[in-house]
Design an enzyme around this catalytic site. Structure first.
Site, PDB file in Angstrom:
ATOM      1  N   LYS A 123      -8.636  -5.871  -3.845  1.00 14.32           N
ATOM      2  CA  LYS A 123      -7.306  -6.459  -4.044  1.00 14.32           C
ATOM      3  C   LYS A 123      -7.391  -7.958  -4.223  1.00 14.32           C
ATOM      4  O   LYS A 123      -6.616  -8.548  -4.972  1.00 14.32           O
ATOM      5  CB  LYS A 123      -6.394  -6.137  -2.855  1.00 14.32           C
ATOM      6  CG  LYS A 123      -5.850  -4.736  -2.879  1.00 14.32           C
ATOM      7  CD  LYS A 123      -4.632  -4.637  -1.978  1.00 14.32           C
ATOM      8  CE  LYS A 123      -4.129  -3.213  -1.878  1.00 14.32           C
ATOM      9  NZ  LYS A 123      -3.042  -3.073  -0.914  1.00 14.32           N
TER      10      LYS A 123
ATOM     11  N   LYS B  62      -7.332   4.833  -9.771  1.00 12.97           N
ATOM     12  CA  LYS B  62      -6.328   5.522  -8.965  1.00 12.97           C
ATOM     13  C   LYS B  62      -4.915   5.162  -9.460  1.00 12.97           C
ATOM     14  O   LYS B  62      -4.678   4.021  -9.848  1.00 12.97           O
ATOM     15  CB  LYS B  62      -6.497   5.091  -7.504  1.00 12.97           C
ATOM     16  CG  LYS B  62      -5.857   6.051  -6.535  1.00 12.97           C
ATOM     17  CD  LYS B  62      -6.103   5.657  -5.097  1.00 12.97           C
ATOM     18  CE  LYS B  62      -5.070   6.330  -4.227  1.00 12.97           C
ATOM     19  NZ  LYS B  62      -5.069   5.944  -2.849  1.00 12.97           N
TER      20      LYS B  62
ATOM     21  N   LYS C 184       0.827   1.664  -7.489  1.00  8.67           N
ATOM     22  CA  LYS C 184       2.104   0.978  -7.687  1.00  8.67           C
ATOM     23  C   LYS C 184       1.908  -0.418  -8.261  1.00  8.67           C
ATOM     24  O   LYS C 184       2.790  -0.969  -8.889  1.00  8.67           O
ATOM     25  CB  LYS C 184       2.839   0.865  -6.355  1.00  8.67           C
ATOM     26  CG  LYS C 184       3.462   2.166  -5.928  1.00  8.67           C
ATOM     27  CD  LYS C 184       4.199   2.012  -4.625  1.00  8.67           C
ATOM     28  CE  LYS C 184       3.291   2.366  -3.471  1.00  8.67           C
ATOM     29  NZ  LYS C 184       3.984   2.541  -2.205  1.00  8.67           N
TER      30      LYS C 184
END
Ligand code: TRP
Length: 342
Positions: A118, A204, A207
């Site tokens: 991230k 994956k 969102k």
């Protein structure tokens, strides 16, 4: 005669209220909770404190929190049996997180894969909160003496961390005989635990993916679903397969179809062994629309009844708060904090 009640083991899990939930959240998490809720005492958290670890819109946070809770129920979570609550409503999460922060070596945190991934996406804008995310998650779990935590494969490392902190940094250090914190076990959901992006079967479904076509959201209209599946990545093979390593997209859509239709993977493979992409896409589109329709209907009723939703969250909060307070008190007392005289 005294009747011995067999107490159920407890599970705790949660999803972040960041934007619309998609079928990856549903099939990978919520749908599994639905099957577990009868067997376990179930605590389900909307983890809004986690949602502010990356950039977010304050105008949307509360709306998304409510809508996530409504979707839990719309997907089949029974609020009478399960405690559904909002993380930020229970201040013990932040407080235990702080205590665990002080007990956790920094080099344990530097190994966290999700943080590394991230923070690459975030560039210069990485907050301490994002680094601390796994410890807040540990606090979520440990506060409720959870026996089991149903999570997807990608959260396994975070659960390991929660176990290590509880065992090595709290129990072993601060208590000689009785455990202060319960050591949770993961329940790694195999089916659907990893639903991939529609436009890249190696990533994956997420969102935070800027491409809207990469996911099917639970509240997408039939028109949008049709459009997204039409544009989903395909390949030049005929027939839809599950185990061909070169065909990640085929595998992903077959997995989605299999879960939604309730048919075994092998049965779907047989059925579609000679089916072309065009026909298969039509069939899976129909299936997705049909499966989401009852969820969307139930969601509509709930979201238009804020009173009912509020009551669900109040009841959940009361049950959660009770447990969380007890655990926090136990931890603070064992760690030597001052206690007010009665
Ligand atoms: N990190 C989890 C995820 O992204 C969400 C989460 C936060 C969670 N706290 C939790 C999951 C506690 C299980 C238990 O999926």
């Amino acid at each position: 005669m005294k009747v011995e009640m067999q107490t159920k083991k407890r599970i705790l899990s949660g999803v972040q209220p960041t934007g619309d939930l998609h079928i990856g959240n549903w099939l990978g998490a919520i749908n599994n909770w639905v099957t577990l809720q009868e067997q376990y005492e179930t605590f389900l958290c909307v983890v809004d404190l986690h949602a502010i670890t990356t950039a977010y819109d304050p105008k949307e946070l509360s709306k998304n929190t409510l809508s996530t809770a409504a979707l839990y129920v719309a997907c089949g979570i029974d609020p009478k049996e399960c405690s559904i609550f909002v993380q930020s409503q229970i201040s013990a999460h932040s407080e235990l997180c702080w205590i665990l922060n002080c007990m956790t070596p920094i080099n344990w945190m530097e190994r966290m894969i999700q943080f590394k991934e991230k923070s690459i996406q975030q560039g210069n804008n990485v907050s301490i909160g994002l680094f601390d995310y796994p410890i807040l998650m540990a606090a979520d779990i440990l506060l409720y003496d959870a026996d089991f935590v149903p999570v997807g494969e990608d959260q396994k490392q975070h659960l390991e961390l929660a176990r290590d902190i509880a065992q090595q940094r709290i129990n072993a250090k601060f208590s000689k005989n009785k455990n202060i914190l319960k050591i949770p076990q993961p329940i790694i959901m195999k089916n659907g635990s990893k639903i991939m992006s529609l436009i890249d079967g190696s990533k994956k479904m997420s969102k935070s993916d800027p491409n809207e076509g990469s996911s099917i959201n639970l509240l997408d209209t039939p028109e949008i679903i049709t459009k997204k599946i039409k544009r989903a990545k395909s390949d030049s093979y005929i027939g839809i397969e599950f185990n061909n390593p070169e065909r990640a997209e085929s595998r992903n859509l077959l997995m989605i179809y299999s879960i939604l239709s309730g048919k075994e993977i092998s049965q779907c493979e047989n059925e579609f062994s000679e089916t072309g992409w065009g026909t298969f896409k039509k069939l899976i589109t129909e299936q997705v629309i049909e499966s989401l329709s009852p969820i969307q209907e139930k969601y509509k009723v709930l979201i238009n009844d804020p009173h009912q939703l509020n009551n669900i969250l109040i009841e959940g909060k009361e049950r959660a708060d009770d447990l969380a307070k007890k655990t926090l008190k136990r931890v603070k007392s064992k760690l030597g904090f001052f206690e007010m005289g009665k």
